[in-house]
Scaffold this motif. Sequence first.
Motif, PDB file in Angstrom:
ATOM      1  N   VAL A  32       0.862  -1.184   0.000  1.00 14.70           N
ATOM      2  CA  VAL A  32       0.000   0.000   0.000  1.00 14.70           C
ATOM      3  C   VAL A  32       0.898   1.233   0.000  1.00 14.70           C
ATOM      4  O   VAL A  32       1.778   1.367   0.858  1.00 14.70           O
ATOM      5  CB  VAL A  32      -0.926   0.006   1.226  1.00 14.70           C
ATOM      6  N   GLN A  33       0.682   2.124  -0.947  1.00 15.74           N
ATOM      7  CA  GLN A  33       1.487   3.332  -1.066  1.00 15.74           C
ATOM      8  C   GLN A  33       0.857   4.468  -0.261  1.00 15.74           C
ATOM      9  O   GLN A  33      -0.272   4.869  -0.523  1.00 15.74           O
ATOM     10  CB  GLN A  33       1.630   3.738  -2.535  1.00 15.74           C
ATOM     11  N   LEU A  34       1.578   4.954   0.744  1.00 17.08           N
ATOM     12  CA  LEU A  34       1.117   6.072   1.563  1.00 17.08           C
ATOM     13  C   LEU A  34       2.286   7.015   1.818  1.00 17.08           C
ATOM     14  O   LEU A  34       3.370   6.569   2.220  1.00 17.08           O
ATOM     15  CB  LEU A  34       0.559   5.580   2.897  1.00 17.08           C
ATOM     16  N   TRP A  35       2.045   8.296   1.603  1.00 15.26           N
ATOM     17  CA  TRP A  35       3.063   9.316   1.874  1.00 15.26           C
ATOM     18  C   TRP A  35       4.390   9.019   1.183  1.00 15.26           C
ATOM     19  O   TRP A  35       5.471   9.259   1.728  1.00 15.26           O
ATOM     20  CB  TRP A  35       3.278   9.463   3.387  1.00 15.26           C
ATOM     21  N   GLY A  36       4.285   8.467  -0.010  1.00 16.36           N
ATOM     22  CA  GLY A  36       5.475   8.182  -0.789  1.00 16.36           C
ATOM     23  C   GLY A  36       6.261   6.970  -0.321  1.00 16.36           C
ATOM     24  O   GLY A  36       7.399   6.751  -0.758  1.00 16.36           O
ATOM     25  N   GLN A  37       5.666   6.159   0.554  1.00 19.13           N
ATOM     26  CA  GLN A  37       6.344   4.975   1.062  1.00 19.13           C
ATOM     27  C   GLN A  37       5.458   3.755   0.902  1.00 19.13           C
ATOM     28  O   GLN A  37       4.225   3.860   0.936  1.00 19.13           O
ATOM     29  CB  GLN A  37       6.726   5.154   2.539  1.00 19.13           C
ATOM     30  N   SER A  38       6.082   2.605   0.723  1.00 19.23           N
ATOM     31  CA  SER A  38       5.345   1.359   0.522  1.00 19.23           C
ATOM     32  C   SER A  38       5.202   0.608   1.848  1.00 19.23           C
ATOM     33  O   SER A  38       6.199   0.384   2.554  1.00 19.23           O
ATOM     34  CB  SER A  38       6.082   0.481  -0.496  1.00 19.23           C
TER      35      SER A  38
END
Length: 205
Positions: A32-38
Amino acid sequence: MENTKPWVKPALEFGPLILFFAVFMLFRGQDVQLWGQSYGGFIFATLVFIPTLVLSTLVQWRITGKLAPMQVATLVLVIVFGGMSVWLNDPRFFKLKPTIIYVLFAVILGTGLALRRNWLGAVLSEALPMDAEGWRKLTLRMALFFLALAVMNELVWRNMSETAWVYFKTFGLPVLLFAFLLGNAGLYRAHALPDKDAANDDRAA
């Protein structure tokens, strides 16, 4: 909570855990991609679980006007260790949280026994009226039970798959707790205090 629907209390207590399980199963094996992080499915489920537990705890406090010490301790540790898992993108912290909670409870109960303080009865005496010996026995059994749960949690998360731990956390631990409470039914009966209303009725007769 006397004036609320009977399903509200279990929904507030188990709802966040069931939601954690559902989100994990839905996103298991995915990123899941959130705030540019996986983030993996476990971390994402943890991220959903934390605010849900905070909200459900606040609702319980709003309805009842009080929270049990165990609820407060659990909420704090979930925020701290769950937050660390999300912040560091490392599921080990959240998996370690139940171990710390159960060891903490066991130490508190054991300290109460050593000091001859009925801390468990102070919390549960209204729901489960027993004599002092009954509370002493139950406190000892519960302290040992919490230590056993801590050991089991360590064995599961360190030696089994992530999915196995989620099943254990969601279903195994509540079932074990229910079995423990049910298994001590004989102790409750043997050390139950006389019913005050019945005693008053007998004296009146």
